[in-house]
Design a protein around this motif. Structure first.
Motif, PDB file in Angstrom:
ATOM      1  N   THR A  22       0.833  -1.204   0.000  1.00 33.31           N
ATOM      2  CA  THR A  22       0.000   0.000   0.000  1.00 33.31           C
ATOM      3  C   THR A  22       0.870   1.257   0.000  1.00 33.31           C
ATOM      4  O   THR A  22       2.040   1.211   0.342  1.00 33.31           O
ATOM      5  N   ALA A  23       0.249   2.348  -0.384  1.00 30.81           N
ATOM      6  CA  ALA A  23       0.951   3.619  -0.441  1.00 30.81           C
ATOM      7  C   ALA A  23       0.178   4.659   0.354  1.00 30.81           C
ATOM      8  O   ALA A  23      -1.045   4.579   0.487  1.00 30.81           O
ATOM      9  N   HIS A  24       0.892   5.641   0.875  1.00 30.62           N
ATOM     10  CA  HIS A  24       0.271   6.807   1.499  1.00 30.62           C
ATOM     11  C   HIS A  24       0.419   7.960   0.517  1.00 30.62           C
ATOM     12  O   HIS A  24       1.541   8.316   0.146  1.00 30.62           O
ATOM     13  N   VAL A  25      -0.719   8.491   0.103  1.00 29.21           N
ATOM     14  CA  VAL A  25      -0.745   9.595  -0.858  1.00 29.21           C
ATOM     15  C   VAL A  25      -1.256  10.824  -0.132  1.00 29.21           C
ATOM     16  O   VAL A  25      -2.318  10.786   0.491  1.00 29.21           O
ATOM     17  N   LYS A  26      -0.489  11.913  -0.204  1.00 31.96           N
ATOM     18  CA  LYS A  26      -0.883  13.161   0.445  1.00 31.96           C
ATOM     19  C   LYS A  26      -1.262  14.171  -0.620  1.00 31.96           C
ATOM     20  O   LYS A  26      -0.520  14.386  -1.579  1.00 31.96           O
ATOM     21  N   ILE A  27      -2.454  14.771  -0.444  1.00 29.65           N
ATOM     22  CA  ILE A  27      -2.964  15.772  -1.375  1.00 29.65           C
ATOM     23  C   ILE A  27      -3.197  17.063  -0.607  1.00 29.65           C
ATOM     24  O   ILE A  27      -3.919  17.069   0.400  1.00 29.65           O
ATOM     25  N   GLU A  28      -2.599  18.141  -1.081  1.00 34.31           N
ATOM     26  CA  GLU A  28      -2.829  19.448  -0.481  1.00 34.31           C
ATOM     27  C   GLU A  28      -4.059  20.047  -1.144  1.00 34.31           C
ATOM     28  O   GLU A  28      -4.059  20.293  -2.348  1.00 34.31           O
ATOM     29  N   VAL A  29      -5.114  20.250  -0.355  1.00 39.49           N
ATOM     30  CA  VAL A  29      -6.383  20.736  -0.891  1.00 39.49           C
ATOM     31  C   VAL A  29      -6.583  22.226  -0.663  1.00 39.49           C
ATOM     32  O   VAL A  29      -7.479  22.828  -1.247  1.00 39.49           O
ATOM     33  N   ALA A  30      -5.771  22.818   0.191  1.00 43.44           N
ATOM     34  CA  ALA A  30      -5.759  24.259   0.455  1.00 43.44           C
ATOM     35  C   ALA A  30      -4.398  24.571   1.052  1.00 43.44           C
ATOM     36  O   ALA A  30      -3.672  23.660   1.449  1.00 43.44           O
ATOM     37  N   ASP A  31      -4.050  25.829   1.116  1.00 42.54           N
ATOM     38  CA  ASP A  31      -2.751  26.193   1.682  1.00 42.54           C
ATOM     39  C   ASP A  31      -2.569  25.573   3.061  1.00 42.54           C
ATOM     40  O   ASP A  31      -3.275  25.915   4.003  1.00 42.54           O
ATOM     41  N   GLY A  32      -1.644  24.620   3.159  1.00 46.60           N
ATOM     42  CA  GLY A  32      -1.342  23.989   4.436  1.00 46.60           C
ATOM     43  C   GLY A  32      -2.294  22.900   4.867  1.00 46.60           C
ATOM     44  O   GLY A  32      -2.077  22.264   5.891  1.00 46.60           O
TER      45      GLY A  32
END
Length: 69
Positions: A22-32
């Protein structure tokens, strides 16, 4: 894209960390503001997820809890 989930947050992939399966995917949806999802490595490859790519965080839950101090 058409989807029944009402909570879709568009953002930019800031990190993809693959593990054994499995992978951990991080998505920035707004500043910070970053949302992390755990998905299969196969899904990462199939979606072509790379750092800098645009993607959606889709939240589908039967319960949403709210808390205050």
């Amino acid at each position: 894209m058409k989807i029944s989930a009402r909570n879709t947050l568009k953002g930019k992939v800031v990190s993809v960390e693959k593990g054994a399966t499995t992978a951990h995917v991080k998505i920035e949806v707004a500043d910070g503001t970053v949302i992390t999802s755990s998905i299969t490595n196969e899904a990462v490859d199939s979606l072509g997820l790379t750092v800098g790519a645009q993607a959606y965080a889709v939240v589908k839950a039967s319960d949403v809890m709210i808390a205050v101090d």
